[in-house]
Design a protein around this motif. Structure first.
Motif, PDB file in Angstrom:
ATOM      1  N   GLY A   5       7.853  43.390  46.966  1.00  0.00           N
ATOM      2  CA  GLY A   5       8.701  44.191  47.841  1.00  0.00           C
ATOM      3  C   GLY A   5       7.928  44.992  48.867  1.00  0.00           C
ATOM      4  O   GLY A   5       8.357  45.134  50.018  1.00  0.00           O
ATOM      5  N   GLY A   6       6.771  45.495  48.467  1.00  0.00           N
ATOM      6  CA  GLY A   6       5.966  46.280  49.384  1.00  0.00           C
ATOM      7  C   GLY A   6       5.478  45.460  50.566  1.00  0.00           C
ATOM      8  O   GLY A   6       5.434  45.943  51.701  1.00  0.00           O
ATOM      9  N   ALA A   7       5.103  44.203  50.287  1.00  0.00           N
ATOM     10  CA  ALA A   7       4.630  43.326  51.362  1.00  0.00           C
ATOM     11  C   ALA A   7       5.755  42.977  52.328  1.00  0.00           C
ATOM     12  O   ALA A   7       5.559  42.954  53.558  1.00  0.00           O
ATOM     13  CB  ALA A   7       4.032  42.054  50.772  1.00  0.00           C
ATOM     14  N   HIS A  15       5.471  51.430  36.859  1.00  0.00           N
ATOM     15  CA  HIS A  15       5.391  52.368  37.971  1.00  0.00           C
ATOM     16  C   HIS A  15       5.174  51.638  39.292  1.00  0.00           C
ATOM     17  O   HIS A  15       4.459  50.643  39.340  1.00  0.00           O
ATOM     18  CB  HIS A  15       4.225  53.347  37.774  1.00  0.00           C
ATOM     19  CG  HIS A  15       4.374  54.227  36.586  1.00  0.00           C
ATOM     20  ND1 HIS A  15       3.935  53.862  35.332  1.00  0.00           N
ATOM     21  CD2 HIS A  15       4.919  55.455  36.458  1.00  0.00           C
ATOM     22  CE1 HIS A  15       4.203  54.837  34.480  1.00  0.00           C
ATOM     23  NE2 HIS A  15       4.797  55.803  35.126  1.00  0.00           N
ATOM     24  N   GLY A  16       5.777  52.170  40.337  1.00  0.00           N
ATOM     25  CA  GLY A  16       5.468  51.730  41.685  1.00  0.00           C
ATOM     26  C   GLY A  16       4.295  52.534  42.209  1.00  0.00           C
ATOM     27  O   GLY A  16       4.264  53.759  42.061  1.00  0.00           O
ATOM     28  N   VAL A  17       3.326  51.870  42.801  1.00  0.00           N
ATOM     29  CA  VAL A  17       2.118  52.526  43.296  1.00  0.00           C
ATOM     30  C   VAL A  17       2.047  52.338  44.808  1.00  0.00           C
ATOM     31  O   VAL A  17       2.220  51.227  45.310  1.00  0.00           O
ATOM     32  CB  VAL A  17       0.857  51.930  42.624  1.00  0.00           C
ATOM     33  CG1 VAL A  17      -0.407  52.620  43.139  1.00  0.00           C
ATOM     34  CG2 VAL A  17       0.955  52.051  41.110  1.00  0.00           C
ATOM     35  N   ARG A  18       1.780  53.420  45.521  1.00  0.00           N
ATOM     36  CA  ARG A  18       1.743  53.400  46.981  1.00  0.00           C
ATOM     37  C   ARG A  18       3.101  52.977  47.553  1.00  0.00           C
ATOM     38  O   ARG A  18       3.224  52.058  48.321  1.00  0.00           O
ATOM     39  CB  ARG A  18       0.627  52.493  47.482  1.00  0.00           C
ATOM     40  CG  ARG A  18      -0.761  53.072  47.226  1.00  0.00           C
ATOM     41  CD  ARG A  18      -1.840  52.035  47.109  1.00  0.00           C
ATOM     42  NE  ARG A  18      -1.920  51.155  48.267  1.00  0.00           N
ATOM     43  CZ  ARG A  18      -2.594  50.009  48.278  1.00  0.00           C
ATOM     44  NH1 ARG A  18      -3.223  49.616  47.186  1.00  0.00           N
ATOM     45  NH2 ARG A  18      -2.637  49.276  49.364  1.00  0.00           N
ATOM     46  N   ALA A  60       8.518  59.362  42.758  1.00  0.00           N
ATOM     47  CA  ALA A  60       9.225  58.101  43.008  1.00  0.00           C
ATOM     48  C   ALA A  60       8.734  56.948  42.152  1.00  0.00           C
ATOM     49  O   ALA A  60       9.407  55.921  42.051  1.00  0.00           O
ATOM     50  CB  ALA A  60       9.087  57.722  44.478  1.00  0.00           C
ATOM     51  N   ALA A  61       7.578  57.101  41.527  1.00  0.00           N
ATOM     52  CA  ALA A  61       6.887  55.976  40.888  1.00  0.00           C
ATOM     53  C   ALA A  61       7.724  55.235  39.847  1.00  0.00           C
ATOM     54  O   ALA A  61       7.636  54.013  39.743  1.00  0.00           O
ATOM     55  CB  ALA A  61       5.579  56.461  40.254  1.00  0.00           C
ATOM     56  N   GLU A  62       8.509  55.963  39.062  1.00  0.00           N
ATOM     57  CA  GLU A  62       9.260  55.326  37.979  1.00  0.00           C
ATOM     58  C   GLU A  62      10.703  54.996  38.354  1.00  0.00           C
ATOM     59  O   GLU A  62      11.428  54.430  37.543  1.00  0.00           O
ATOM     60  CB  GLU A  62       9.235  56.212  36.736  1.00  0.00           C
ATOM     61  CG  GLU A  62       7.892  56.269  36.044  1.00  0.00           C
ATOM     62  CD  GLU A  62       7.963  56.949  34.690  1.00  0.00           C
ATOM     63  OE1 GLU A  62       8.470  56.328  33.734  1.00  0.00           O
ATOM     64  OE2 GLU A  62       7.516  58.107  34.589  1.00  0.00           O
ATOM     65  N   LEU A  63      11.114  55.345  39.548  1.00  0.00           N
ATOM     66  CA  LEU A  63      12.493  55.074  39.960  1.00  0.00           C
ATOM     67  C   LEU A  63      12.611  53.638  40.457  1.00  0.00           C
ATOM     68  O   LEU A  63      11.929  53.254  41.408  1.00  0.00           O
ATOM     69  CB  LEU A  63      12.914  56.041  41.066  1.00  0.00           C
ATOM     70  CG  LEU A  63      12.879  57.532  40.695  1.00  0.00           C
ATOM     71  CD1 LEU A  63      13.231  58.383  41.906  1.00  0.00           C
ATOM     72  CD2 LEU A  63      13.844  57.820  39.540  1.00  0.00           C
ATOM     73  N   PRO A  64      13.463  52.807  39.835  1.00  0.00           N
ATOM     74  CA  PRO A  64      13.543  51.392  40.194  1.00  0.00           C
ATOM     75  C   PRO A  64      13.776  51.134  41.680  1.00  0.00           C
ATOM     76  O   PRO A  64      13.221  50.197  42.241  1.00  0.00           O
ATOM     77  CB  PRO A  64      14.723  50.885  39.351  1.00  0.00           C
ATOM     78  CG  PRO A  64      14.741  51.793  38.159  1.00  0.00           C
ATOM     79  CD  PRO A  64      14.338  53.139  38.686  1.00  0.00           C
ATOM     80  N   SER A 113      10.640  49.013  43.545  1.00  0.00           N
ATOM     81  CA  SER A 113      10.819  47.651  44.044  1.00  0.00           C
ATOM     82  C   SER A 113      10.215  47.431  45.423  1.00  0.00           C
ATOM     83  O   SER A 113      10.062  46.292  45.856  1.00  0.00           O
ATOM     84  CB  SER A 113      12.306  47.293  44.075  1.00  0.00           C
ATOM     85  OG  SER A 113      13.005  48.136  44.973  1.00  0.00           O
ATOM     86  N   VAL A 114       9.856  48.509  46.133  1.00  0.00           N
ATOM     87  CA  VAL A 114       9.250  48.349  47.459  1.00  0.00           C
ATOM     88  C   VAL A 114       7.823  48.906  47.492  1.00  0.00           C
ATOM     89  O   VAL A 114       7.284  49.180  48.564  1.00  0.00           O
ATOM     90  CB  VAL A 114      10.109  49.011  48.561  1.00  0.00           C
ATOM     91  CG1 VAL A 114      11.425  48.270  48.701  1.00  0.00           C
ATOM     92  CG2 VAL A 114      10.335  50.493  48.281  1.00  0.00           C
ATOM     93  N   ALA A 115       7.213  49.063  46.326  1.00  0.00           N
ATOM     94  CA  ALA A 115       5.856  49.588  46.249  1.00  0.00           C
ATOM     95  C   ALA A 115       4.836  48.515  46.628  1.00  0.00           C
ATOM     96  O   ALA A 115       5.051  47.330  46.397  1.00  0.00           O
ATOM     97  CB  ALA A 115       5.572  50.101  44.842  1.00  0.00           C
TER      98      ALA A 115
END
Length: 252
Positions: free
Chosen positions: A144-146, A200-203, A231-235, A239-241
């Motif tokens: 998602g981040g890409a 976790h979402g990172v960056r 925000a790291a643990e919020l789905p 999904s956009v990390a």
């Protein structure tokens, strides 16, 4: 727990480090050991290995690059932890040619799965290196981040290609061979015998915020770090990390 080697909180590793340090602390209390045996596969020059050793743990780094291992040795010496850090040339697919199976209290597999031929095998090997109830820390590029990054940059065709491509690549010039969703990483860990405790979402924001703003606005770095942590643990944000972090324990 703060990283004693981090002079300025790193936007790239802060969330992972805080989660990992807490997990290691819990493992110390659970085992009654003063020092854990930690394996960092693909650990490179020691971004995580050296701070982990600074906490008092014994760290074995497996990496295919001699140059990275040389940098690791120098970095460990400069940090005063050379006696607790050992570098070994190898990779996750041939892991048990160079380290003991089932010999570690924690295994870090960070930035590895994107580049190996068989990610599922890589995860299985990482888990097989763990003792019962040992900690697995997986960190890999997020799909998602890409997609979001390419779209924000105005490269809409590349964003759609990454979204539709089985490997999550946006084109021939993409330097990352493979990206993952949180579900894919979780499934791989669970299939290998890990009980996943957190994802976790990172960056989530760090790669989208102009660097000049972070560097010049007073308090911006600390504020952004707090936002990333929140925000790291919020789905919805995970999904956009840019990266995804999965933490779990090998089932006994």
């Amino acid at each position: 727990m703060s990283d004693p080697q981090r002079p300025r909180a790193s936007l790239r590793t802060a969330v992972v480090w805080d989660v990992l340090a807490e997990a290691l602390d819990r493992r110390v209390k659970a085992t009654g050991k003063d020092s854990l045996d930690v394996l960092d596969t693909g650990g490179g020059s020691g971004n995580f290995a050296v701070p982990v050793a600074a906490l008092g743990h014994r760290v074995t780094v497996v990496d295919p690059s001699p140059n990275a291992l040389f940098a690791l040795e120098r970095r460990a010496a400069e940090a005063g932890v050379a006696d607790r850090v050992r570098g070994v040339q190898g990779d996750v697919h041939g892991l048990f040619d160079v380290v003991e199976r089932g010999g570690f209290d924690a295994v870090l597999c960070h930035g590895v799965l994107e580049y190996v031929d068989d990610p599922a095998e890589g995860v299985r090997n990482a888990v097989a290196a763990l003792r019962s109830d040992g900690i697995l820390s997986l960190l890999a590029a997020g799909l998602g981040g890409a997609v979001l990054a390419r779209a924000v940059a105005g490269h809409f065709t590349e964003a759609r290609r990454a979204l539709e491509d089985p490997a999550g690549r946006w084109g021939e010039g993409d330097p990352v061979p493979r990206r993952f969703t949180a579900e894919q990483l979780t499934e791989a860990a669970e299939a290998a015998g890990v009980e996943v405790g957190a994802v976790h979402g990172v960056r989530v924001f760090a790669d989208l915020v102009p660097g000049v703003l972070v560097d010049t606005e007073p308090g911006a770095v600390e504020a952004l770090l707090k936002l990333e942590a929140a925000a790291a643990e919020l789905p919805a944000f995970r999904s956009v990390a840019t990266q995804l972090h999965v933490l779990g324990e090998r089932r006994g």
